[in-house]
Design a protein around this motif. Structure first.
Motif, PDB file in Angstrom:
ATOM      1  N   GLU A 160     -13.847   2.817 -11.815  1.00  0.00           N
ATOM      2  CA  GLU A 160     -12.764   1.959 -11.344  1.00  0.00           C
ATOM      3  C   GLU A 160     -11.985   1.357 -12.509  1.00  0.00           C
ATOM      4  O   GLU A 160     -12.573   0.947 -13.513  1.00  0.00           O
ATOM      5  N   TYR A 163      -9.098  -4.320 -12.932  1.00  0.00           N
ATOM      6  CA  TYR A 163      -8.135  -4.882 -11.996  1.00  0.00           C
ATOM      7  C   TYR A 163      -7.560  -6.217 -12.449  1.00  0.00           C
ATOM      8  O   TYR A 163      -6.688  -6.778 -11.805  1.00  0.00           O
ATOM      9  N   ASN A 537      -9.902 -10.577  -9.542  1.00  0.00           N
ATOM     10  CA  ASN A 537     -10.974  -9.731  -9.042  1.00  0.00           C
ATOM     11  C   ASN A 537     -12.191  -9.929  -9.946  1.00  0.00           C
ATOM     12  O   ASN A 537     -12.320  -9.280 -10.987  1.00  0.00           O
ATOM     13  N   ALA A 641     -18.844  -4.901  -0.243  1.00  0.00           N
ATOM     14  CA  ALA A 641     -17.904  -3.800  -0.017  1.00  0.00           C
ATOM     15  C   ALA A 641     -17.862  -3.397   1.456  1.00  0.00           C
ATOM     16  O   ALA A 641     -16.793  -3.043   1.984  1.00  0.00           O
ATOM     17  N   LYS A 645     -14.497  -3.345   3.880  1.00  0.00           N
ATOM     18  CA  LYS A 645     -14.089  -2.142   4.608  1.00  0.00           C
ATOM     19  C   LYS A 645     -13.806  -2.451   6.077  1.00  0.00           C
ATOM     20  O   LYS A 645     -12.800  -1.996   6.644  1.00  0.00           O
ATOM     21  N   LYS A 648     -10.614  -4.548   6.424  1.00  0.00           N
ATOM     22  CA  LYS A 648      -9.422  -3.720   6.228  1.00  0.00           C
ATOM     23  C   LYS A 648      -9.074  -2.967   7.513  1.00  0.00           C
ATOM     24  O   LYS A 648      -7.902  -2.895   7.918  1.00  0.00           O
ATOM     25  N   HIS A 659      -5.065  -7.397   1.460  1.00  0.00           N
ATOM     26  CA  HIS A 659      -5.141  -7.140   0.026  1.00  0.00           C
ATOM     27  C   HIS A 659      -6.576  -7.373  -0.439  1.00  0.00           C
ATOM     28  O   HIS A 659      -7.067  -8.505  -0.426  1.00  0.00           O
ATOM     29  N   ALA A 660      -7.250  -6.284  -0.845  1.00  0.00           N
ATOM     30  CA  ALA A 660      -8.594  -6.387  -1.417  1.00  0.00           C
ATOM     31  C   ALA A 660      -8.467  -6.242  -2.930  1.00  0.00           C
ATOM     32  O   ALA A 660      -7.991  -5.215  -3.423  1.00  0.00           O
ATOM     33  N   GLU A 663      -9.788  -3.233  -4.682  1.00  0.00           N
ATOM     34  CA  GLU A 663      -9.074  -1.976  -4.456  1.00  0.00           C
ATOM     35  C   GLU A 663      -7.691  -1.984  -5.102  1.00  0.00           C
ATOM     36  O   GLU A 663      -7.267  -1.004  -5.709  1.00  0.00           O
ATOM     37  N   LYS A 664      -6.991  -3.118  -5.009  1.00  0.00           N
ATOM     38  CA  LYS A 664      -5.605  -3.188  -5.487  1.00  0.00           C
ATOM     39  C   LYS A 664      -5.427  -4.044  -6.733  1.00  0.00           C
ATOM     40  O   LYS A 664      -4.335  -4.116  -7.281  1.00  0.00           O
TER      41      LYS A 664
END
Length: 670
Positions: A160, A163, A537, A641, A645, A648, A659-660, A663-664
């Protein structure tokens, strides 16, 4: 036909430009191929014209630079294994994958995992290439060694990205080593091992044997780890406290094998081989032996960028001595950099590579000034003055990069280097002698072990003592890439003025000072938003920032765990005042914000426009949306997580923006 001398420094510059163009523009393979082919054709035509006319022409020089420019592009493109059709990621399936490969490196372990870099050779039965970062539970990693062939099953995932854009980009660091995927094995995972008879395993066994010999001296764990790092480059076992002390005092470079170590090692080699000069082929024997020993030592210590640079430089110096040629360190540095970058263009983005070349280039440029100022008829005073000047000059060369990457400057670095460099040099010499001495009688081993332990404790104690003067360590220095460029312009102007003090060159110094000041003012006042609301994050913890001009208030449930992320934000945004307070349930920044934590309580008289979910609250999100009608929902990195999920999916069903941060990336309102 006359031999055409290629100007290595301009060639290196255009080659580096090609690497940078490919890195930041991602030129297509077709365009790169057409450009490279065209430049080669033009070069051939120009060469024929050059030979016929027997004269140099600008139309011959330009094609040479074009060829090396496109060579930089092509080499960078080829170095990116992820783009190759044979990369293992092209053969991965959604289910479990059968992966076969060879362990090539051991990375610094975490609390629960031992980390290895594995070169994948087969994926689901297909021949493949690529590197994979494998996390092995510590209790299952005892039999894993460098060079071992392993077979594992799992689902590799993309590493990943970072962030929070203000912190060290570890993902990019791994990508530059062609590591794009990771795989965390479970404790019950089956690992098939196969003994490999390859050069990596052979080198590892030699290194392990030598390290075992060091253990016969019965050093303490910290003493053993430091001598292992100093002599064999084994830094994965160094304690966090020792690493921190050496970093904050500005002498962490002595724990990374580099030019200082190789220069000393090369001097020892020449001292032993010097008697061979009296023989007819003595110089050739010395050259071959010194190269064999230097490259053997480089392989033994892991071939890091700093080691590779130093060994290539001293190999070129050895070749110059063999041919009785005058040594031009500028050309040698440029040649070594070109060879290393041609081998692996990604080294250009390695911090160690950049710092080592900046330091050595600074020493080469300022050598006439060092020689002039360090003269003394007293040998001890001469050595002290040389060490002081060399330390200062090397620090000048690396200062802009150090400030950019680390954001701190130890004011007592000169005092620390004056003590630590002689001690580390003595330890390196003794450390190299410890292995053969280990075969001697115990009395001799005890004597040398006592000396080694004493010197290590003296060096560690001194750095720890210097660290106590934290007021002399300037931290959280904001330094942008633009400031790095303007700082080096200023250093170049100062260098030219130091070589020849004229009014014109002094004017250029003043102009560069002005440019640097204007750059700082521009960055300080105009590049960052005056007011900002940020949800970071941060793993397992929550961190929110309320920025007002050059002041920021951090809201967090765990200051200790989130302090580094906050510090990075402060440094990159030129913040002058920062404070920490507990995260509250209600916030306001342009919008009404409700923060729902693990308690799951969200009954409130206000109607929030934004909802922040933290610490994995057990809530019915559909019911919450029906009651509060929020405009957007944000989930930070502190949530499970599986929860994120489900949330979302609910938001997609309810047609509400979600907006996570995991992830973003961070969430920001300006």
């Amino acid at each position: 036909m006359r031999f055409i001398k290629l100007p290595i420094i301009p060639i290196l510059i255009v080659f580096v430009c090609g690497i940078l163009v490919e890195t930041y523009s991602s030129m297509t393979s077709f365009v790169a191929f057409v450009g490279a082919s065209s430049s080669i054709i033009i070069l051939c035509v120009s060469y024929i014209y050059h030979i016929k006319k027997h004269k140099n022409s600008i139309f011959f020089g330009i094609p040479i630079y074009l060829v090396f420019f496109f060579l930089g592009i092509v080499s960078k493109k080829e170095a990116n294994q992820l783009e190759h059709e044979s990369h293992f990621s092209k053969q991965l399936t959604p289910s479990l994958n059968l992966l076969k490969g060879c362990i090539v490196e051991r990375v610094k372990p975490s609390a629960y995992y031992t980390k290895y870099v594995v070169e994948i050779e087969q994926t689901n039965g297909y021949e493949t290439i690529g590197k994979l970062l494998v996390f092995v539970p510590k209790k299952n990693s005892h039999h894993l060694t460098i060079g071992t062939k392993i077979t594992i099953k799992g689902k590799p995932i993309f590493i990943e990205p970072v962030y929070n854009p203000y912190q060290f980009d570890y993902t990019n660091y791994l990508n530059n080593q062609n590591i794009y995927h990771s795989l965390a094995l479970k404790e019950n995972a089956k690992i098939e091992l196969q003994k490999a008879k390859n050069w990596r395993h052979f080198i590892f066994k030699i290194k392990e044997t030598l390290l075992e010999q060091l253990k016969t001296y019965k050093l303490t764990e910290d003493d053993y780890n430091l001598i292992a790092a100093l002599v064999f480059g084994e830094r994965t076992t160094l304690s966090a406290e020792v690493t921190k002390n050496y970093t904050q005092t500005g002498v962490i470079h002595i724990l990374a094998i580099s030019g200082l170590h190789i220069a000393l090692f090369y001097s020892i080699i020449l001292g032993f081989l010097n008697p061979l000069k009296k023989y007819k082929k003595g110089k050739l024997i010395i050259f071959c032996c010194s190269l064999l020993i230097l490259w053997g030592y480089a392989l033994l210590t892991g071939l890091a960028a700093s080691i590779l640079r130093a060994v290539v430089v001293f190999s070129l110096i050895a070749y110059g001595k063999l041919k009785n040629r005058s040594i031009n360190m500028g050309n040698i540095l440029a040649t070594s950099a070109f060879i290393i970058l041609l081998y692996n263009p990604n080294y250009l983005f390695d911090i160690g590579f950049q710092l080592s070349y900046a330091a050595v280039l600074s020493l080469v440029l300022f050598q006439p000034i060092i020689s002039k100022l360090s003269y003394s008829k007293y040998i001890i005073l001469l050595k002290i003055k040389q060490l002081v000047l060399v330390t200062l000059v090397a620090q000048i060369g690396v200062l802009p990069l150090s400030l950019y990457y680390f954001g701190q400057f130890p004011l007592l670095f000169l005092v620390t280097n004056l003590v630590v460099i002689p001690l580390s040099s003595a330890l390196l010499v003794i450390g190299l002698c410890l292995v053969p001495i280990s075969f001697l009688p115990e009395t001799i081993r005890v004597f040398f072990g006592t000396i080694t332990s004493f010197l290590i404790k003296l060096m560690n104690g001194f750095t720890a003592w210097i660290c106590q003067f934290d007021t002399f360590i300037i931290q959280n220095i904001a330094f942008h890439s633009l400031l790095v460029i303007t700082a080096y312009l200023l250093i170049c102007a100062l260098y030219l003025y130091a070589i020849e003090s004229t009014k014109t060159k002094f004017k250029w110094v003043l102009i560069c000072v002005f440019i640097f000041q204007m750059s700082y003012i521009y960055l300080f006042y105009y590049t960052n938003p005056k007011n900002e609301f940020v949800i970071f994050n941060t793993y397992k913890n929550s961190l929110v920032a309320l920025k007002n001009n050059k002041e920021v208030q951090f809201l967090t449930n765990n200051k200790k765990s989130t302090e580094q992320t906050a510090t990075d934000y402060v440094r990159k945004n030129f913040i002058q005042k920062a404070s920490f307070t507990p995260l509250e349930n209600t916030l306001y920044y342009k919008y009404k914000i409700l923060c729902i934590d693990s308690s799951g309580v969200y009954k409130t008289s206000i109607l929030p426009e934004l909802i922040l979910l933290t610490q994995s609250p057990k809530i019915n999100l559909e019911r919450l949306i029906e009651q509060l009608h929020p405009k957007e929902i944000i989930a930070d990195g502190s949530n499970y997580a599986s929860y994120v999920k489900k949330w979302k999916e609910t938001c997609i069903k309810q047609k509400i923006p979600f907006h996570a941060t995991a992830e973003k990336g961070l969430y920001s309102i300006r």
